[in-house]
Design an enzyme around this catalytic site. Structure first.
Site, PDB file in Angstrom:
ATOM      1  N   HIS A 126       0.841  -1.202   0.000  1.00 34.23           N
ATOM      2  CA  HIS A 126       0.000   0.000   0.000  1.00 34.23           C
ATOM      3  C   HIS A 126       0.876   1.251   0.000  1.00 34.23           C
ATOM      4  CE1 HIS A 126      -4.013   1.875   1.445  1.00 34.23           C
ATOM      5  NE2 HIS A 126      -3.190   2.863   1.110  1.00 34.23           N
ATOM      6  N   ASP A 153       1.588   9.090  -6.160  1.00 34.26           N
ATOM      7  CA  ASP A 153       1.578  10.548  -5.993  1.00 34.26           C
ATOM      8  C   ASP A 153       1.990  10.963  -4.582  1.00 34.26           C
ATOM      9  OD1 ASP A 153      -0.679   9.232  -5.207  1.00 34.26           O
ATOM     10  OD2 ASP A 153      -2.102  10.713  -5.944  1.00 34.26           O
ATOM     11  N   GLU A 192     -11.163   3.758   7.556  1.00 34.18           N
ATOM     12  CA  GLU A 192     -10.083   4.707   7.843  1.00 34.18           C
ATOM     13  C   GLU A 192     -10.758   5.970   8.400  1.00 34.18           C
ATOM     14  OE1 GLU A 192      -8.148   6.427   4.379  1.00 34.18           O
ATOM     15  OE2 GLU A 192      -6.340   6.919   5.495  1.00 34.18           O
TER      16      GLU A 192
HETATM   17  N1  ADE Z   1      -4.816   8.742  -1.102  1.00 36.21           N
HETATM   18  C1  ADE Z   1      -3.578   8.881  -0.616  1.00 36.21           C
HETATM   19  N2  ADE Z   1      -3.530   8.528   0.677  1.00 36.21           N
HETATM   20  C2  ADE Z   1      -4.781   8.165   1.018  1.00 36.21           C
HETATM   21  C3  ADE Z   1      -5.385   7.711   2.211  1.00 36.21           C
HETATM   22  N3  ADE Z   1      -4.689   7.535   3.338  1.00 36.21           N
HETATM   23  N4  ADE Z   1      -6.718   7.441   2.200  1.00 36.21           N
HETATM   24  C4  ADE Z   1      -7.434   7.604   1.085  1.00 36.21           C
HETATM   25  N5  ADE Z   1      -6.918   8.033  -0.076  1.00 36.21           N
HETATM   26  C5  ADE Z   1      -5.600   8.303  -0.106  1.00 36.21           C
HETATM   27 ZN    ZN Z   2      -3.777   4.841   0.967  1.00 39.74          ZN
END
Ligand code: ADE
Ligand code: ZN
Length: 337
Positions: A12, A16, A200
């Site tokens: 993961h 970018d 998250e």
């Molecule tokens: N894009 C980059 N980091 C992310 C994250 N932690 N959660 C969702 N989209 C993301």
């Molecule tokens: Zn992510």
């Protein structure tokens, strides 16, 4: 334990979110963009999260400072090659690099061209730095359902060029997954492996939705699964691992500190956990840093960390011959830990 010297797997890591500040400066200058400063130390404050970050929304805001610099074939190819270089330097032997083609396209630079540029960069990086790197294409919550469908179609088209899966990324607290259901139905039809950012900035119910509705076989973050025992049971019974990224979770204020991060609780409930970097450029970390944090600060034992490294091999989206080679590398180095 010196985690830097051990071979590691990163499932993961956002392309970018991994760009070096020095590269962002180069790209801005060569693209003719105005920068608030050319001083690298000062520029860092614009590109990396600081203590003022209060949420996933604040975290993702950082990306919008530099997105414009990344929207060219040269930029995408360069950062895709450099993600391999930086990972290899940290002894990452297998990397799944992810990005949202919809966010890096613009008029005259299509999503297809973004993917093709990334493939070129990854192929160059693999050869030059001796790392096994693959690509996951992200659908993005705030983008259109049509762009998600196009993303899945691109994943199918380029699956023989190193694209191994699809993801749903973006701000879970503000954008539901529902508009993207059709794209993930298509991923299931094409048998493209799915991982989803869920649990998250959103609750455990989003993890259930990711598994039951979107067909996720891995979950990005997922730490809020702990809020619902039935969701934990679901993950355990289907052997769905979590892609944990400790520092990112502290920066988005999901956990107050690394010491209070629920990684250890998750590991102790028998959920498969893996440790990953998320956005090493934006967060200012490496995967070795995350492994060290997992043990020294989140409280995993070294044996649990070794189990997480092995779990990542099992969960990788590569084909079985590549997985066997990877397993040998990881086993040889982590044996006895
Ligand atoms: N894009 C980059 N980091 C992310 C994250 N932690 N959660 C969702 N989209 C993301
Ligand atoms: Zn992510």
């Amino acid at each position: 334990m010196n985690f830097r010297s051990l071979p590691k797997v990163d499932l993961h890591r956002h392309l970018d979110g991994s760009v070096r500040v020095s590269t962002l400066r180069d790209l801005a200058v060569s693209g003719g963009f105005r920068l608030p400063t050319r001083d690298l130390r000062k520029l860092k404050a614009y590109c990396q999260v600081g203590p003022d970050c209060r949420s996933l929304g604040d975290f993702l805001e950082k990306f919008f400072f530099f997105y414009e610099f990344l929207k060219s074939p040269e930029a995408v190819e360069r950062i895709a090659c450099e993600i391999c270089e930086d990972a290899a330097k940290d002894n990452v032997v297998y990397l799944e690099a992810r990005f949202a083609p919809a966010l890096q396209a613009r008029a005259g630079f299509t999503m297809k061209q973004v993917v093709e540029a990334a493939i070129r960069g990854i192929q160059r990086g693999r050869k030059k730095f001796g790392i096994d790197a693959r690509i996951i294409l992200c659908c993005y919550r705030s983008e259109s359902p049509a762009s998600s469908i196009e993303t899945v179609e691109l994943a199918k088209r380029y699956r023989r060029s190193g694209v191994v899966g699809v993801d749903l990324a973006g701000d879970e607290s503000r954008y539901p997954a529902e508009p993207h259901y059709r794209a993930f139905d298509l991923a299931r039809k094409y048998r493209i492996p799915v991982t989803v950012h869920a649990g998250e900035a959103g609750g455990a119910e989003n993890v259930r939705e990711a598994v039951e509705r979107l067909g996720a076989v891995r979950i990005g973050h997922g730490i809020r699964s702990l809020e619902d025992g039935a969701v934990l049971d679901l993950l355990r019974s289907r052997r769905i691992p979590l892609e944990i990224c400790p520092t990112s979770n502290v920066q988005t204020c999901l956990a107050k500190t690394l010491e209070l991060h629920p990684l250890k609780d998750l590991a102790n409930t028998g959920i498969g956990v893996t440790v990953n970097s998320d956005d090493p450029g934006v967060s200012g970390i490496t995967l070795s840093h995350e492994y060290e944090a997992a043990v020294r600060r989140c409280g995993l034992t070294c044996a649990q960390m070794a189990a997480a490294a092995r779990r990542a091999v099992d969960a990788a989206f590569c084909d079985d011959p590549a997985r066997r080679r990877l397993r040998e590398k990881i086993e040889r180095a982590w044996k006895g830990i």
